[in-house]
Write a protein that holds these residues in place. Structure first.
Motif, PDB file in Angstrom:
ATOM      1  N   UNK A   9     -31.045 -60.551  85.745  1.00 15.79           N
ATOM      2  CA  UNK A   9     -32.197 -60.845  84.890  1.00 15.79           C
ATOM      3  C   UNK A   9     -33.412 -60.024  85.335  1.00 15.79           C
ATOM      4  N   UNK A  10     -33.946 -59.260  84.404  1.00 10.29           N
ATOM      5  CA  UNK A  10     -35.096 -58.386  84.692  1.00 10.29           C
ATOM      6  C   UNK A  10     -36.362 -58.868  84.005  1.00 10.29           C
ATOM      7  N   UNK A  11     -37.578 -58.575  84.477  1.00  9.96           N
ATOM      8  CA  UNK A  11     -37.816 -57.892  85.760  1.00  9.96           C
ATOM      9  C   UNK A  11     -37.582 -58.822  86.947  1.00  9.96           C
ATOM     10  N   UNK A  12     -37.579 -60.133  86.699  1.00  7.75           N
ATOM     11  CA  UNK A  12     -37.357 -61.076  87.794  1.00  7.75           C
ATOM     12  C   UNK A  12     -36.723 -62.341  87.203  1.00  7.75           C
ATOM     13  N   UNK A  13     -35.690 -62.890  87.892  1.00  5.39           N
ATOM     14  CA  UNK A  13     -35.043 -64.083  87.332  1.00  5.39           C
ATOM     15  C   UNK A  13     -35.993 -65.261  87.146  1.00  5.39           C
ATOM     16  N   UNK A  14     -37.150 -65.240  87.801  1.00  4.04           N
ATOM     17  CA  UNK A  14     -38.120 -66.322  87.616  1.00  4.04           C
ATOM     18  C   UNK A  14     -38.473 -66.483  86.140  1.00  4.04           C
ATOM     19  N   UNK A  68     -46.161 -71.405  82.115  1.00  3.17           N
ATOM     20  CA  UNK A  68     -45.970 -71.828  83.507  1.00  3.17           C
ATOM     21  C   UNK A  68     -44.933 -70.979  84.241  1.00  3.17           C
ATOM     22  N   UNK A  69     -45.190 -70.763  85.510  1.00  2.00           N
ATOM     23  CA  UNK A  69     -44.203 -70.161  86.407  1.00  2.00           C
ATOM     24  C   UNK A  69     -43.480 -71.306  87.093  1.00  2.00           C
ATOM     25  N   UNK A  70     -42.209 -71.114  87.416  1.00  2.00           N
ATOM     26  CA  UNK A  70     -41.441 -72.181  88.059  1.00  2.00           C
ATOM     27  C   UNK A  70     -42.134 -72.682  89.328  1.00  2.00           C
ATOM     28  N   UNK A 122     -37.077 -70.099  99.148  1.00  2.00           N
ATOM     29  CA  UNK A 122     -35.785 -69.430  99.300  1.00  2.00           C
ATOM     30  C   UNK A 122     -35.747 -68.229  98.361  1.00  2.00           C
ATOM     31  N   UNK A 123     -34.882 -67.257  98.655  1.00  2.00           N
ATOM     32  CA  UNK A 123     -34.829 -66.060  97.794  1.00  2.00           C
ATOM     33  C   UNK A 123     -33.977 -66.308  96.547  1.00  2.00           C
ATOM     34  N   UNK A 124     -34.035 -65.403  95.586  1.00  2.00           N
ATOM     35  CA  UNK A 124     -33.051 -65.406  94.505  1.00  2.00           C
ATOM     36  C   UNK A 124     -31.838 -64.629  95.014  1.00  2.00           C
ATOM     37  N   UNK A 131     -43.547 -64.758  84.739  1.00  2.00           N
ATOM     38  CA  UNK A 131     -42.362 -63.949  85.043  1.00  2.00           C
ATOM     39  C   UNK A 131     -42.429 -63.354  86.446  1.00  2.00           C
ATOM     40  N   UNK A 132     -43.275 -63.940  87.307  1.00  2.00           N
ATOM     41  CA  UNK A 132     -43.385 -63.560  88.722  1.00  2.00           C
ATOM     42  C   UNK A 132     -44.229 -62.305  88.954  1.00  2.00           C
TER      43      UNK A 132
END
Lengths: 387, 174
Positions: free
Chosen positions: A119-124, A141-143, A209-211, B103-104
């Motif tokens: 997932x790009x640019x970031x799975x977040x 919102x960000x997780x 923790x990391x992805x 999206x970080x």
């Protein structure tokens, strides 16, 4: 039809890495094959498969269970995919337990896989759609926001400092140095955590923790079969799961009541009366450092607001009285969502069989626990394991 | 069997492996759009936001005044009974100061951080909060327990969305 006793007889996992060359299907295969090899079984012996994997949005594959199924050993077999977000890993083992305890099947292969790096640019970004589409998503919102909001509420309710919490990150990343699959084993200090980049205060980069990409697997067997397969079965003696409302802002975030409910269900089934005395090693879910503390409290391993003190006193260290996350947890080993819950069960399996190598906790533990957590801060999944 | 003897599989890639095409990737940028129906309870909630008001829903059995409103009470598992206007003021239950976008992506140098908060709305049952953001306040001045009030878009700008409230700002006590 009463409940049949169910054992874990085999375990396997891949390395957890930021980005794996292998596809999700290949990762699932490696973990599943390793679990089968570890107990000298083949796919022919497997009656059914429980497959766990978290949001399809990570992979962009909208039938991920079916896509992964042959890698997970599900080819022309009864396979099912249970799902509760971050709680999925332990939930999948519980699902496998249900299939065996019911008498429907004798051997179940439990496989959990996650490949977040696609997932790009970031799975977040994929997490945006877990928020309510009408009342929350428009606020972008960000997780991490919900973790930051919960962490602050936890800190302010019990008077806990960030310094107290950072000790968990220090401990787990150090424990991970002895795990051959670990993604970010590190020797760091509390100050390193406090001085790391602020993402959403009070959450700093090293609190998280990391992805990751990775897979983990278990082989479950009914009692009479398990005893033929191994002389060291690890029994799944208690399981529990519970979910709270998705209106997460309408309940007190200082304490995970749903985790307590799941834990009580598992303890009652396993005949555990005093969990803080009877559980000898535990792997509570630690995607963020404060979550390990939050979950220790929800799991009744200590009183509310007491987990930081136990951590500071070294009780939760690998050689302490109640080792917590001896694997290195998600903070150290990595967090491929569904796979990380099964990784925790693998760790307790190896610990109870005294096969954890350099990570082995002393005292020959007989009773252990693994827990996962997820969705919108609302689900708890718990297993109690005995040798 | 000892962990030391186990052969754990899995091959870690570096960003450079992809840039240098040591491994090949296929990519896709989806262009998906959704139109979500507002529903019975949230539909009214949005209509009232357009009017510059916040509305909740009451269950007479448990007595809870719920926000966001819902047509059924998940505790009593029965229909809720009546609409109740609540205030556009409340108390900060917890908050964060966020330097990341959804999206970080990091916010730009000099850009103000987001201040998301759980705000317990006055007139709703105790502990009933909503997610929103704070404004007109320096991040270092925000405290849990602070009283705040909604800052609305002008009536012409409002479309019936949670963003019709621009943000909540601290109420200056006199």
């Amino acid at each position: 039809m009463g409940k049949r006793r169910v054992a874990i007889v085999g375990a396997g996992m891949t390395k957890f890495v930021r980005r794996a060359q292998e596809t999700g299907k290949e990762l699932a295969y490696e973990a599943a094959k390793m679990a089968l090899d570890s107990c000298e079984l083949t796919l022919k012996d497997v009656d059914c498969v429980s497959l766990g994997t978290a949001p399809d949005a990570f992979d962009g594959v909208h039938m991920k269970g079916e896509y992964l199924s042959d890698g997970a050993g599900g080819w022309r077999k009864p396979i099912m995919r249970p799902y509760v977000g971050g709680g999925t890993g332990v939930f999948t083992a519980i699902h496998g337990w249900l299939q065996v305890t019911s008498g429907l099947f004798d051997i179940c292969l439990v496989v959990a896989e996650e490949k977040m790096s696609s997932c790009y640019p970031h799975p977040a970004g994929a997490f945006l759609t877990i928020f309510d589409h009408t009342t929350e998503q428009p606020l972008k919102p960000n997780l991490i926001w919900i973790f930051a909001l919960e962490m602050r509420r936890y800190m302010e309710t019990y008077g806990i400092s960030h310094r107290d919490i950072a000790l968990v990150s220090v401990k787990n990343k150090k424990n991970a140095m002895d795990h051959p699959c670990a993604q970010i084993p590190q020797e760091i200090t509390v100050d390193d955590v406090l001085n790391s980049e602020v993402l959403a205060d009070p959450v700093h980069l090293l609190d998280i923790s990391p992805t990751s990409d990775g897979a983990a697997a278990l082989v479950l067997a009914s009692e009479h079969i398990a005893k033929k397969i191994t002389d060291k079965p690890v029994w799944l003696d208690g399981v529990g799961w519970n979910i709270d409302t998705a209106y997460w802002a309408t309940r007190d975030l200082c304490y995970p009541r749903y985790v307590e409910k799941a834990a009580r269900m598992a303890y009652e089934m396993a005949g555990i009366k005093e969990p803080h005395k009877e559980i000898q090693v535990a792997e509570p879910y630690d995607p963020f450092d404060y979550k390990e503390l939050h979950h220790m409290e929800g799991l009744l391993l200590c009183g509310k607001g007491e987990a930081p003190r136990l951590t500071a006193e070294g009780v939760t260290a690998r050689d302490g009285n109640l080792p917590i996350c001896p694997s290195g947890g998600l903070l150290g080993v990595g967090n491929p969502i569904a796979a990380s819950g099964v990784m925790k069960i693998c760790e307790i399996f190896w610990q109870l069989r005294e096969e954890a190598g350099k990570r082995q906790v002393p005292g020959k533990p007989k009773v252990g626990l693994a827990q996962a957590w997820g969705d919108l801060m609302q689900v708890g999944t718990v297993v109690v394991m005995r040798r | 069997m000892n962990n030391k003897k186990l052969n754990f599989k899995g091959t870690a890639l570096r960003s450079s492996d992809i840039k240098e095409k040591k491994v090949l990737t296929t990519s896709w940028k989806p262009s998906l759009q959704y139109a979500w129906d507002d529903g019975v309870a949230i539909g009214r909630y949005l209509k009232e936001l357009k009017n510059g008001k916040i509305i909740a829903r009451k269950c007479k059995k448990c007595g809870r005044i719920m926000i966001p409103p819902r047509m059924f009470c998940e505790l009593c598992f029965r229909p809720t009974d009546e609409w109740v206007y609540v205030k556009d003021t409340g108390i900060i239950n917890t908050f964060s100061i966020s330097y990341v976008h959804w999206d970080a992506r990091r916010i730009k140098e000099g850009e103000k951080p987001f201040i998301p908060a759980v705000i317990e709305i006055d007139g709703a049952s105790e502990g009933m909060g909503i997610l929103h953001v704070l404004g007109e306040v320096d991040p270092e001045d925000v405290k849990s327990g602070m009283r705040v009030k909604a800052v609305w878009k002008s009536p012409e700008e409002r479309i019936g969305a949670i963003t019709d409230i621009k943000y909540f700002k601290p109420i200056i006590e006199r």
